[in-house]
Design a protein around this motif. Structure first.
Motif, PDB file in Angstrom:
ATOM      1  N   PRO A 767      -9.100  15.907   7.958  1.00 28.74           N
ATOM      2  CA  PRO A 767     -10.680  15.124   8.010  1.00 28.74           C
ATOM      3  C   PRO A 767     -11.143  15.486   9.410  1.00 28.74           C
ATOM      4  O   PRO A 767     -10.413  15.778  10.440  1.00 28.74           O
ATOM      5  N   ALA A 768     -12.363  15.499   9.314  1.00 30.03           N
ATOM      6  CA  ALA A 768     -13.115  15.899  10.848  1.00 30.03           C
ATOM      7  C   ALA A 768     -12.949  14.733  11.516  1.00 30.03           C
ATOM      8  O   ALA A 768     -13.354  13.656  11.037  1.00 30.03           O
ATOM      9  N   LEU A 769     -12.452  14.689  12.514  1.00 34.17           N
ATOM     10  CA  LEU A 769     -12.520  13.537  13.605  1.00 34.17           C
ATOM     11  C   LEU A 769     -13.624  13.962  14.606  1.00 34.17           C
ATOM     12  O   LEU A 769     -13.506  15.067  15.361  1.00 34.17           O
ATOM     13  N   ASP A 770     -14.532  12.992  14.709  1.00 33.32           N
ATOM     14  CA  ASP A 770     -15.464  13.443  15.938  1.00 33.32           C
ATOM     15  C   ASP A 770     -15.290  12.028  16.739  1.00 33.32           C
ATOM     16  O   ASP A 770     -15.184  11.167  16.520  1.00 33.32           O
ATOM     17  N   ARG A 771     -16.202  12.358  17.915  1.00 34.46           N
ATOM     18  CA  ARG A 771     -16.077  11.077  18.958  1.00 34.46           C
ATOM     19  C   ARG A 771     -17.672  10.505  18.911  1.00 34.46           C
ATOM     20  O   ARG A 771     -18.607  11.145  18.541  1.00 34.46           O
ATOM     21  N   LEU A 772     -17.463   9.412  19.050  1.00 34.64           N
ATOM     22  CA  LEU A 772     -18.750   8.203  19.114  1.00 34.64           C
ATOM     23  C   LEU A 772     -18.824   7.704  20.207  1.00 34.64           C
ATOM     24  O   LEU A 772     -17.882   7.420  20.761  1.00 34.64           O
ATOM     25  N   THR A 812      -0.963  11.092   0.155  1.00 31.62           N
ATOM     26  CA  THR A 812      -2.039  11.828   0.893  1.00 31.62           C
ATOM     27  C   THR A 812      -3.150  10.703   1.182  1.00 31.62           C
ATOM     28  O   THR A 812      -3.869  10.618   2.180  1.00 31.62           O
ATOM     29  N   ASP A 813      -3.506  10.087   0.131  1.00 31.14           N
ATOM     30  CA  ASP A 813      -4.701   9.173   0.293  1.00 31.14           C
ATOM     31  C   ASP A 813      -4.443   8.073   1.098  1.00 31.14           C
ATOM     32  O   ASP A 813      -5.373   7.647   1.906  1.00 31.14           O
ATOM     33  N   LEU A 814      -2.962   7.441   1.322  1.00 34.50           N
ATOM     34  CA  LEU A 814      -2.646   6.571   2.171  1.00 34.50           C
ATOM     35  C   LEU A 814      -2.691   7.011   3.586  1.00 34.50           C
ATOM     36  O   LEU A 814      -3.527   6.290   4.433  1.00 34.50           O
ATOM     37  N   LEU A 815      -2.444   8.070   3.498  1.00 32.97           N
ATOM     38  CA  LEU A 815      -1.986   8.555   5.020  1.00 32.97           C
ATOM     39  C   LEU A 815      -3.467   9.181   5.782  1.00 32.97           C
ATOM     40  O   LEU A 815      -3.654   9.532   7.016  1.00 32.97           O
ATOM     41  N   PHE A 816      -4.195   9.635   4.806  1.00 29.41           N
ATOM     42  CA  PHE A 816      -5.359  10.564   5.253  1.00 29.41           C
ATOM     43  C   PHE A 816      -6.575   9.705   5.334  1.00 29.41           C
ATOM     44  O   PHE A 816      -7.438  10.048   6.107  1.00 29.41           O
ATOM     45  N   ASP A 817      -6.308   8.324   5.264  1.00 28.58           N
ATOM     46  CA  ASP A 817      -7.286   7.533   5.362  1.00 28.58           C
ATOM     47  C   ASP A 817      -7.096   6.496   6.547  1.00 28.58           C
ATOM     48  O   ASP A 817      -6.213   5.985   6.897  1.00 28.58           O
ATOM     49  N   LEU A 818      -8.055   6.597   7.536  1.00 29.69           N
ATOM     50  CA  LEU A 818      -8.114   5.742   8.503  1.00 29.69           C
ATOM     51  C   LEU A 818      -8.463   4.429   8.223  1.00 29.69           C
ATOM     52  O   LEU A 818      -9.800   4.293   7.670  1.00 29.69           O
ATOM     53  N   ASP A 819      -8.017   3.368   8.669  1.00 31.64           N
ATOM     54  CA  ASP A 819      -8.292   1.876   8.323  1.00 31.64           C
ATOM     55  C   ASP A 819      -8.463   1.188   9.477  1.00 31.64           C
ATOM     56  O   ASP A 819      -7.115   0.888   9.961  1.00 31.64           O
ATOM     57  N   PRO A 820      -9.439   0.804  10.111  1.00 31.37           N
ATOM     58  CA  PRO A 820     -10.768   1.204   9.776  1.00 31.37           C
ATOM     59  C   PRO A 820     -11.041   2.715   9.886  1.00 31.37           C
ATOM     60  O   PRO A 820     -10.407   3.201  10.933  1.00 31.37           O
ATOM     61  N   PRO A 821     -12.092   3.297   9.571  1.00 30.34           N
ATOM     62  CA  PRO A 821     -12.409   4.724   9.614  1.00 30.34           C
ATOM     63  C   PRO A 821     -12.736   4.891  11.016  1.00 30.34           C
ATOM     64  O   PRO A 821     -12.576   6.112  11.467  1.00 30.34           O
ATOM     65  N   GLU A 822     -13.167   4.105  11.893  1.00 32.75           N
ATOM     66  CA  GLU A 822     -13.363   4.275  13.213  1.00 32.75           C
ATOM     67  C   GLU A 822     -12.330   3.956  14.126  1.00 32.75           C
ATOM     68  O   GLU A 822     -11.782   2.679  14.223  1.00 32.75           O
TER      69      GLU A 822
END
Lengths: 1035, 452
Positions: A767-772, A812-822
């Motif tokens: 997943p693309a991780l970007d900075r905010l 994969t679904d469990l681990l690739f998902d950031l919770d919360p996404p930010e």
């Protein structure tokens, strides 16, 4: 008629004596008792109800008044009983006293012993205090042995600090009881009591003991005791006021009180020998309130010395002796202050030159500074021999404290000016500056060099040559600048700067380049059931030392045990059961049937009924349950399998999906799902081997071994477990050997085809991780400590692209998902849910080919490393991430930056290890890391000096260019004009830059640094900047 | 006899055992020290270790170094109050100018006056030492200070035993020149007000210096509680080099002990650190295997009689004199070390002789693990079955497993916690004793010595 007199008048027996005394000690008064009970009831009634209820306030006031009245009554009762008690005790014969000793000790135990717990009502402890006071006074007359009496009087638990009687009154009562005893015997009691005093405690109880001792000493007229405890008590007595005592001596300053003190002459010499006194002497000097000098100990002693009451020379000698003896700086502070207060004259200083000289090399900084000032004063007056100045300089210039070194160089400068017309003495002085040139700080080197420049012309040529000779051990560039500073008088020796730095670079670049030997080897797999029992015991024992969220769960140990459980259960369940049953019993994990249970444990099925068991037990206990499932004999599996499966189902049902719960951690969730599958699988459809068993510490599986295992499943006709297969696929390395791919193509089963597909297509996309950048409202509680940095928080890592592209319900679904996404980088611990550290060490092994994602999951924990001790030890995950695979993105870079600034040295060392590994794998983006470091420092997350030593360690491993990249990117945002003012201690980082710039052949000026270097000035930062700038532009 | 104030047991050091047998007030050494300033600073460092507690620093500490005169050199040894740091200052032949009258051991207190006198010793000043069996007299320009012999704490005796066994397995791992040593030691974390027993750090050689790392790796030296090396700082101005010694380190090793030697002109100061600040050497249990084994006791008696305060014990020479093979002499030396009568010098990789009070009955009392193991055996709690032993305690059982190489392991919580890094547990000891007592068909299967 008071009850005591009746006892005295009538015929007496020990029994009756005790009855009478006990009645006196109980302070019995029915009305008092009733009043206290009323207060208690009123106060209890006040609990509950609306706040600020006027009726309620009125009742409270009423109860309070009643309480005060009851207190008055109690004090009155104490006052009335005391003369009776005293009278009663004084009239006893020795035999009668002996008879009372036993009962009174027992009564004391009853009153203050462990079972006499305060019930929470103020009246009860007030009554108890009053009784303890009466008891203490009475007990003083109950013993015939001096030691027993002293022991009784020193009892802390009977001493009270209460409204009923101040210490003076208490003391008077005790003395009154003891009045008629033999003076010799009393002197003995006083001496024994003095030995029971311990220094270092300012507790009120100890102060009462001291006051009693002191009163006995004065009464008997013996020599003052000089034990440590008595001295300490004496100082305490004169230092801190008695909080509850009448302030009858307030009008007298400490010096006035001391002048008339009978102990003064005997105890003042001891002030310098009792370790704990030093801190007390500082009282009033370092406090927030100014108090006049004669109220402080140093001031008072100095004044008495000036008046001739104390011997000034002896005070000064003892003070220096104490400073020479050394100790903690806090303990010496009082003596430094005394030395200052005494203001020694030149003659006095001159007589003690040797002592001051000896304080210079290794005394505490404040003490060394004192000695330095004293000696400089002497030298300024022309009373020091040059050789002494040289010895002093040699000692101070070696020290680590820059302030002392700077002061010494200034002194040398002044000393040199005075000796202009004595060239050989001047040469001696210059000779010692070589020690300062050996210091690492550029500022000190520059000052030493300018000192040499100023004075070299006046020294003898042989002296200059000797200095140049002495400088031969120095670094090349310093040596060259020394030759320059000595001017044309110096013989042309040593290479030029360019030659020197180039030579240095050549010498350094031959050092080992950092290389990464590959992931660390795993311990060999567990072969026997007996060995498994030990590992299982270690795992279960580890859970006891851990916090309840599997914080230190080691994935390697976990996988080893799981692999062995599955394999050994397949091989011989009976043998497995035999081996591990004692361990499971020891840790209270019992299969439902067939095994004797420990009596206090009613079985794990009951335990499962509790919803909170995960909170309390964690994954390691679940491993125990998997072991129980594995160990069930086939027959047992039939008998109890249903119940066990049901239990497992209940367990998984209780796993919450969200909310503040330990399983909020995705890593823990993945581990629990895996354990569930293994547990139920061992019952329903056992397999001979686990697929996802790790082969490296980074958490990868070996692709060829995995292909072999799947092929074996095809051959033997069993289905691999689903989650096991998914995890094995996640744990595949990013690159695959073509030969392995070829083997995998031949697999035909569904599992085989999925494996082949994964090997062909490569890992799922990261997943693309970007900075905010985000602005958060200021939710900081007002009581919060530390700088207010989360007003404009901070960093967030946003996930782009999403779970939608992947199949649902997978690992994969469990681990690739950031919770919360930010992923918010919390500035404070209350921005966290508290479970960031759950199973933290397991993340790399769950996503060994997607380390940036693992870092993103860990970011809330890792970004707290600089701030909060809860995250202590979390840095250990950084080297594991560095050993794993996948791109190094924003999340990992931020995590590394936070690790370098961690509060704990071990976490910083772990971050340095990670950098060494990444540099060895040529995967470190130094510029990106430098930018993150600068951003975090600018935010105030950590001081800049924290990152210096870890970066130096990375450089020592040979990764100079990588460290230079980091520093080159860190400096510009932290230097003007990007900031108004450079952060504190940035000079250290610039100095490290100068260290690594040469071996990494860094060239090209940094504009901000150039500006600083050219601005002039002599601060540490500008000095270091000049040095670095010189290196960068030396071509 | 326990001292009522300090709770110390009144053990006396050799009390006049010398090479000439028992003498009332023998004097071992009289003479000057060549490097007076480093020697005085070193003695102060030693006294600082004895006065320090690195774990629970608020408790009280003892301060009584032990002095051994070993022919050509003087050794001063001390433990910190928490028993987690062992310091030894060796004044080598080059630093001593005087007359060795005899050899022997004593132990003295370092009190305020002596500290003050030592702190006053400067570069050119003379420092004269007189070491006797019951006192140490130090003469400086300011006069003479005499420290009398004091009782030796029992904990120290156990510490001597353990340190000797632990350090005998050390090898040199790194050597750092003086300038780098200054940088390295000054950059270490400073001590904090309250020790928190933090995570151990490791040091690996890097270039001419050392670098800190968070994980064990082959060639690394453990640095547990780095703030405990602070004692070396005042000596840095005399330092010639810093050497680090440690046992073999593997990936995943638990924290280990290590020794740090600062080479000074004519002398050296060695600090040995326990594996964790909260662990004192006295409880490490490394000597328990040797203590449980009665085999070498007879050899030890023979070898012990041949020791004569040698500065370094030559194993081959001893073997020749005792008529024993070298391996048995080494085992006997280990056994003697368990009585504190032999120390190990990592710098020279050699044993040396000292004389400490030793009483075989007390050994049992001082080692509760050994005592418990023997009572387990006596109670018949041990059942042997080939390479497996079962020790039943109360309502639960522990399994002891003997690997083919003689190493033993257990399933008890204590073993689970330390994995043998703190000596054997009582179950392993008990099973070992039972195994040695039980006549087996294959003879004596595996010795327990060195079994980890």
């Amino acid at each position: 008629m008071p009850p005591g007199t009746a006892a005295v008048a009538g015929g007496r027996s020990a029994q009756r004596d005790w009855q009478a005394l006990r009645r006196l000690l109980l302070l019995d008064d029915a009305r008092l008792d009733r009043a206290l009970k009323r207060v208690q009831a009123a106060q209890q009634a006040l609990h509950g109800g609306r706040l600020w209820d006027s009726h309620r306030m009125a009742r409270w006031r009423e109860a309070h008044m009643e309480h005060l009245a009851a207190r008055e009554r109690l004090a009155g009762a104490v006052r009335d009983s005391m003369p009776v008690i005293v009278e009663f005790m004084r009239e006893l014969e020795d035999t009668e006293r002996r008879a009372l000793a036993g009962p009174i000790r027992a009564y004391a135990g009853e009153l203050v012993g462990r079972r006499a717990v305060w019930d929470g009502s103020p009246s009860s402890f007030e009554l108890r205090w009053a009784r303890a006071y009466a008891l203490r006074v009475a007990g003083a007359g109950c013993f015939t042995g001096a030691d027993a009496t002293a022991a009784w009087l020193a009892r802390r638990d009977l001493q009270t600090w209460s409204f009923q009687a101040g210490p003076q009154e208490q003391m008077a009562a005790v003395l009154e009881v003891l009045r008629d005893r033999d003076p010799e015997w009393l002197a003995d009691v006083a001496r024994r009591l003095a030995t029971r005093l311990r220094p270092g405690s300012g507790q009120a109880t100890d102060r009462i003991t001291w006051a009693t001792t002191s009163a006995l000493v004065r009464r008997t007229g013996i020599d003052p005791p000089t034990g440590d405890g008595f001295v300490y008590g004496w100082v305490m007595e004169h230092t801190a006021p008695w909080s509850g005592a009448p302030q009858q001596r307030d009008h007298l300053a400490l010096s006035e009180r001391l002048r008339d003190d009978p102990y003064l002459a005997a105890l003042v010499p001891r002030l310098f020998e009792v370790d704990q006194v030093g801190e007390l002497l500082l009282w009033g000097i370092r406090g927030p309130h100014w108090i006049p000098a004669e109220e402080t100990w140093p001031g008072a002693l100095a004044r008495l010395a000036a008046e001739g009451v104390l011997d000034r020379a002896s005070l000064l000698d003892r003070c220096l002796g104490r400073l020479l003896r050394g100790g903690r700086s806090a303990a010496l502070g009082g003596f430094v202050a005394l030395h200052e207060a005494l203001v020694p004259a030149l003659d006095e200083l001159a007589a003690r030159t040797r002592d001051y000289l000896r304080l210079l090399p290794d005394a505490q900084p404040a003490v060394a500074a004192l000695a330095q000032r004293a000696l400089r004063q002497l030298d300024d007056a022309g009373r020091l021999d040059t050789s002494v100045v040289v010895e002093a300089s040699r000692a101070v210039l070696f020290r680590a404290e820059r302030k002392l070194v700077r002061a010494q160089l200034a002194w040398l400068d002044a000393a040199g000016r005075r000796r202009r017309n004595r060239p050989d003495e001047l040469a001696e002085l210059l000779g010692v500056t070589v020690v300062a040139l050996g210091q690492d700080a550029a500022q000190l080197q520059e000052r030493a060099l300018s000192l040499i420049r100023r004075h070299a012309g006046h020294a003898t040529p042989t002296g200059r040559a000797a200095l140049l000779h002495a400088g031969e051990g120095l670094a090349d560039d310093v040596r060259h600048r020394l030759a320059e500073a000595l001017g044309d008088a110096a013989p042309a020796a040593g290479p030029t700067v360019e030659q020197a730095t180039a030579g240095g670079a050549a010498a350094q670049s031959t050092e080992a380049e950092p290389s990464w030997p590959g992931p660390q080897a795993l311990p060999p797999p567990i072969r026997t059931a007996a060995e498994l029992a030990e590992e299982l015991a270690a795992l279960l024992q580890g859970a006891r030392a851990d916090r309840s969220i599997d914080e230190t769960l080691d994935p390697v140990a976990l996988e080893r045990v799981l692999a062995a459980l599955v394999a050994l259960a397949h091989a011989d369940r009976a043998a497995l059961h035999e081996a591990i049953a004692p361990v499971l019993l020891r840790y209270n994990i019992c299969p439902p049937e067939g095994t004797p249970r420990r009596t206090e444990w009613e079985g794990w099925a009951t335990w499962l009924r509790s919803d909170d068991h995960w909170y309390w037990y964690g994954a390691r206990t679940a491993v125990g349950m998997v072991a129980a499932a594995a160990a069930m004999a086939p027959a047992g599996a039939r008998a109890g399998g249903g119940a066990l499966r049901g239990a497992w189902r209940r367990l998984v049902m209780s796993v919450p999906k969200a909310g503040r719960h330990p399983l909020r951690s995705r890593a823990r969730q993945a581990i629990v799902y895996r354990l569930r599958e293994i547990g139920t699988g061992l019952l329903d459809e056992p397999v001979p081997v686990l697929l996802a068993t790790t082969a490296t510490t980074a958490g990868h599986v070996d692709p060829s071994v995995l292909v072999d295992k799947v092929a074996r499943a095809e051959r033997e006709g069993w289905q691999p477990w689903e989650l096991d297969l998914q995890l094995a696929l996640l744990r595949l390395p990013r690159q695959t050997d073509p030969e392995v791919l070829e083997h995998a193509r031949r697999l035909r089963s569904p599992a085989g085809r999925r494996l082949a597909e994964r090997l062909r297509a490569g890992p799922p996309p990261d997943p693309a991780l970007d900075r905010l950048a985000r602005t958060y409202p200021n939710a900081t509680p007002s009581w919060a400590p530390g700088p207010d940095i989360d007003r404009t928080l901070v960093l967030a890592v946003k996930v782009e692209g999403g779970a939608a592209t992947r199949p649902r319900e997978s690992l994969t679904d469990l681990l690739f998902d950031l919770d919360p996404p930010e992923r918010v980088v919390p500035g404070r611990w209350w921005d966290t849910s508290g479970y960031e550290y759950a199973a933290k060490l397991c993340w790399p092994a769950l996503l060994p080919s997607h380390r940036d994602l693992a870092a993103a999951h860990l970011l809330p924990a890792l970004s707290l490393l600089p701030r909060h001790s809860h995250s202590r030890g979390a840095g250990a995950v950084l080297p594991l991430l560095a050993e794993a695979d996948g791109p190094v993105g924003t999340a990992l870079t931020v995590a590394l930056a936070a690790g370098l600034g961690a509060a704990e040295p071990a976490d910083r060392a772990a971050a340095a290890d990670a950098l060494v590994i990444l540099a060895g794998r040529r995967q470190l983006d130094g510029a990106a890391l430098g930018r993150e470091l600068a951003a975090l420092v600018a935010l105030g997350l950590f001081p800049v000096q924290r990152i210096i030593e870890p970066l130096r360690d990375v450089a020592r491993s040979g990764a100079h260019p990588a460290v230079w990249d980091v520093i080159a990117a860190t400096l510009p945002p932290l230097l003007p004009p990007a900031v108004d003012r450079a952060p504190q201690r940035l000079a250290g980082l610039v100095a490290l830059g100068a260290e690594v710039a040469t071996p990494s052949r860094a060239r090209g000026a940094i504009p901000a640094l150039t500006a600083l270097a050219e601005r002039g000035g002599s601060s540490q930062l500008t000095a270091e900047s000049r040095r670095l700038h010189r290196i960068l532009t030396s071509n | 006899v326990a001292d009522p104030v300090t709770g110390r047991v009144g053990l006396e050091t050799s009390g006049g055992v010398t090479t000439n047998g028992r003498v009332t007030h023998p004097r071992f050494f009289t003479g000057f020290v060549a490097g007076a300033e480093p020697a005085a600073t070193g003695l102060l460092a030693l006294a600082n270790v004895a006065a320090a507690r690195y774990y629970n620093p608020q408790l009280r500490a003892f301060r009584d170094p032990v002095v051994t005169c070993a022919g050509d050199r003087l050794r001063f040894e001390s433990f910190s109050g928490c028993c987690g740091v062992y310091a030894r200052l060796d004044l080598l032949p080059g630093a001593l100018e005087g007359e060795v009258i005899d050899r022997g051991t004593t132990n003295v207190d370092v009190n305020g006056p002596l500290r003050e006198a030592l702190a006053r010793v400067g570069g050119g000043d003379p420092l004269r030492l007189e070491v006797g069996s019951d006192e140490l007299a130090v003469t400086t320009l300011d006069g003479q200070v005499v420290e009398k012999q004091v009782p030796l704490p029992e904990r120290w005796l156990r510490g001597f035993t353990e340190v000797q066994v632990i350090t005998a397995a050390f090898d040199p791992r790194a050597e750092v020149p003086a300038a780098e040593a200054v940088r390295f030691l000054r950059s270490l974390p400073r001590p904090r007000a309250r020790s928190r027993g933090g995570v151990a750090l490791w040091a690996v050689p890097a270039g001419r210096s050392l670098r800190l790392t968070s994980r064990p790796a082959p060639g690394a030296v453990c640095l547990p509680g780095p703030e405990r090396l602070e004692t070396l700082l005042p000596l840095l101005r005399f330092a010639r080099s810093l050497r680090a010694y440690g046992p073999v380190v593997a990936v995943g090793s638990p924290p280990l002990a290590s020794a740090w030697e600062l080479e000074l002109p004519g002398m050296r100061l060695v600090l040995t650190l326990s594996p964790e600040p909260r662990r004192g050497f006295s409880g490490e249990g490394a000597a328990l295997h040797a203590l449980a084994d009665d085999d070498t006791a007879a050899d030890a008696d023979l070898v012990g009689a041949l020791l004569a305060f040698e500065p370094r014990v030559e194993v081959d020479l001893l073997a020749e004199r005792a008529g024993l093979p070298a391996a048995r002499v080494r085992a006997a030396l280990a056994q003697l070390g368990t009585a504190g009568r032999v120390g190990f010098d990592v710098a020279e990789a050699a044993y040396f002789h000292r004389e400490l009070p030793y009483d075989p009955d007390r050994v049992e009392r001082m080692n509760p693990r050994l005592r418990n193991a023997r009572s387990l055996v006596e109670a018949g709690a041990v059942r042997l079955d080939g390479d497996l032993g079962t020790v039943t305690v109360g309502d639960h059982a522990h399994r002891v497993r003997f690997a083919p190489d003689g190493a033993a392991s257990c399933t008890c919580p204590w073993w689970a916690k330390y994995r043998g890094s703190r000596g054997p547990c009582k179950h392993v000891l008990a099973a070992g004793i039972a195994r040695r007592e039980a006549p087996t068909a294959s003879g004596r299967a595996g010795s327990l010595t060195g079994g980890r």
